[in-house]
Design a protein around this motif. Structure first.
Motif, PDB file in Angstrom:
ATOM      1  N   ARG A  71      17.479 -20.149  -5.532  1.00  0.00           N
ATOM      2  CA  ARG A  71      17.215 -20.779  -6.830  1.00  0.00           C
ATOM      3  C   ARG A  71      15.846 -21.430  -6.850  1.00  0.00           C
ATOM      4  O   ARG A  71      15.111 -21.333  -7.834  1.00  0.00           O
ATOM      5  N   LEU A  72      15.474 -22.098  -5.750  1.00  0.00           N
ATOM      6  CA  LEU A  72      14.166 -22.723  -5.656  1.00  0.00           C
ATOM      7  C   LEU A  72      13.060 -21.683  -5.726  1.00  0.00           C
ATOM      8  O   LEU A  72      12.037 -21.880  -6.395  1.00  0.00           O
ATOM      9  N   GLU A  73      13.254 -20.554  -5.052  1.00  0.00           N
ATOM     10  CA  GLU A  73      12.261 -19.489  -5.075  1.00  0.00           C
ATOM     11  C   GLU A  73      12.076 -18.954  -6.496  1.00  0.00           C
ATOM     12  O   GLU A  73      10.953 -18.715  -6.942  1.00  0.00           O
ATOM     13  N   ARG A  74      13.181 -18.778  -7.216  1.00  0.00           N
ATOM     14  CA  ARG A  74      13.083 -18.323  -8.602  1.00  0.00           C
ATOM     15  C   ARG A  74      12.299 -19.310  -9.452  1.00  0.00           C
ATOM     16  O   ARG A  74      11.449 -18.919 -10.262  1.00  0.00           O
ATOM     17  N   ARG A  75      12.571 -20.599  -9.268  1.00  0.00           N
ATOM     18  CA  ARG A  75      11.847 -21.624 -10.031  1.00  0.00           C
ATOM     19  C   ARG A  75      10.362 -21.598  -9.715  1.00  0.00           C
ATOM     20  O   ARG A  75       9.523 -21.748 -10.602  1.00  0.00           O
ATOM     21  N   ILE A  76      10.026 -21.410  -8.449  1.00  0.00           N
ATOM     22  CA  ILE A  76       8.609 -21.361  -8.064  1.00  0.00           C
ATOM     23  C   ILE A  76       7.931 -20.163  -8.709  1.00  0.00           C
ATOM     24  O   ILE A  76       6.808 -20.272  -9.229  1.00  0.00           O
ATOM     25  N   TRP A  77       8.609 -18.999  -8.704  1.00  0.00           N
ATOM     26  CA  TRP A  77       8.007 -17.824  -9.321  1.00  0.00           C
ATOM     27  C   TRP A  77       7.845 -18.014 -10.824  1.00  0.00           C
ATOM     28  O   TRP A  77       6.854 -17.560 -11.422  1.00  0.00           O
ATOM     29  N   VAL A  78       8.791 -18.669 -11.467  1.00  0.00           N
ATOM     30  CA  VAL A  78       8.662 -18.951 -12.897  1.00  0.00           C
ATOM     31  C   VAL A  78       7.443 -19.843 -13.137  1.00  0.00           C
ATOM     32  O   VAL A  78       6.673 -19.625 -14.087  1.00  0.00           O
ATOM     33  N   MET A  79       7.239 -20.825 -12.266  1.00  0.00           N
ATOM     34  CA  MET A  79       6.063 -21.687 -12.405  1.00  0.00           C
ATOM     35  C   MET A  79       4.772 -20.900 -12.199  1.00  0.00           C
ATOM     36  O   MET A  79       3.792 -21.092 -12.931  1.00  0.00           O
ATOM     37  N   VAL A  80       4.750 -20.019 -11.213  1.00  0.00           N
ATOM     38  CA  VAL A  80       3.551 -19.211 -10.948  1.00  0.00           C
ATOM     39  C   VAL A  80       3.248 -18.317 -12.137  1.00  0.00           C
ATOM     40  O   VAL A  80       2.098 -18.251 -12.615  1.00  0.00           O
ATOM     41  N   PHE A  81       4.263 -17.619 -12.649  1.00  0.00           N
ATOM     42  CA  PHE A  81       4.036 -16.742 -13.797  1.00  0.00           C
ATOM     43  C   PHE A  81       3.685 -17.548 -15.047  1.00  0.00           C
ATOM     44  O   PHE A  81       2.891 -17.096 -15.881  1.00  0.00           O
ATOM     45  N   GLY A  82       4.261 -18.729 -15.188  1.00  0.00           N
ATOM     46  CA  GLY A  82       3.904 -19.592 -16.322  1.00  0.00           C
ATOM     47  C   GLY A  82       2.453 -20.025 -16.247  1.00  0.00           C
ATOM     48  O   GLY A  82       1.744 -20.046 -17.261  1.00  0.00           O
ATOM     49  N   GLY A  83       2.002 -20.402 -15.044  1.00  0.00           N
ATOM     50  CA  GLY A  83       0.590 -20.776 -14.879  1.00  0.00           C
ATOM     51  C   GLY A  83      -0.335 -19.608 -15.147  1.00  0.00           C
ATOM     52  O   GLY A  83      -1.391 -19.759 -15.795  1.00  0.00           O
ATOM     53  N   ALA A  84       0.039 -18.423 -14.670  1.00  0.00           N
ATOM     54  CA  ALA A  84      -0.780 -17.234 -14.919  1.00  0.00           C
ATOM     55  C   ALA A  84      -0.818 -16.912 -16.411  1.00  0.00           C
ATOM     56  O   ALA A  84      -1.886 -16.567 -16.956  1.00  0.00           O
ATOM     57  N   ALA A  85       0.315 -17.035 -17.092  1.00  0.00           N
ATOM     58  CA  ALA A  85       0.360 -16.783 -18.532  1.00  0.00           C
ATOM     59  C   ALA A  85      -0.494 -17.798 -19.287  1.00  0.00           C
ATOM     60  O   ALA A  85      -1.202 -17.449 -20.246  1.00  0.00           O
TER      61      ALA A  85
END
Length: 86
Positions: free
Chosen positions: A55-69
């Motif tokens: 779950r933590l990994e998913r949240r981190i990836w969402v943050m990374v993709f959000g920052g990239a977006a």
């Protein structure tokens, strides 16, 4: 103290007729059961840790993709404003 063969020891027969209690074997079996329970508890805890990490990994990836977006949106906005100024 009571004498052997008296009222307190009136079970009849020899004490050698019954199977002896093997304390060492019982202790080993108890330790094996305890070890098995500990392994199952450890497996249970590890499975919960693994799900939490996923779950933590998913949240981190969402943050990374959000920052990239966000960065891409800022770049696109800068390009649109540069095109409007010209």
């Amino acid at each position: 103290m009571t004498a052997r063969g008296g009222a307190a020891g009136s079970g009849g027969g020899s004490r050698f007729l019954f199977d002896s209690f093997d304390a060492a074997t019982a202790r080993i079996e108890a330790n094996e059961r305890v070890a098995e329970e500990r392994w199952s508890a450890l497996d249970y805890r590890l499975s919960h840790i693994e799900t939490s990490l996923e779950r933590l990994e998913r949240r981190i990836w969402v943050m990374v993709f959000g920052g990239a977006a966000f960065l891409l949106a800022q770049g696109a906005e800068a390009l649109v404003q540069a095109a409007m100024v010209r």
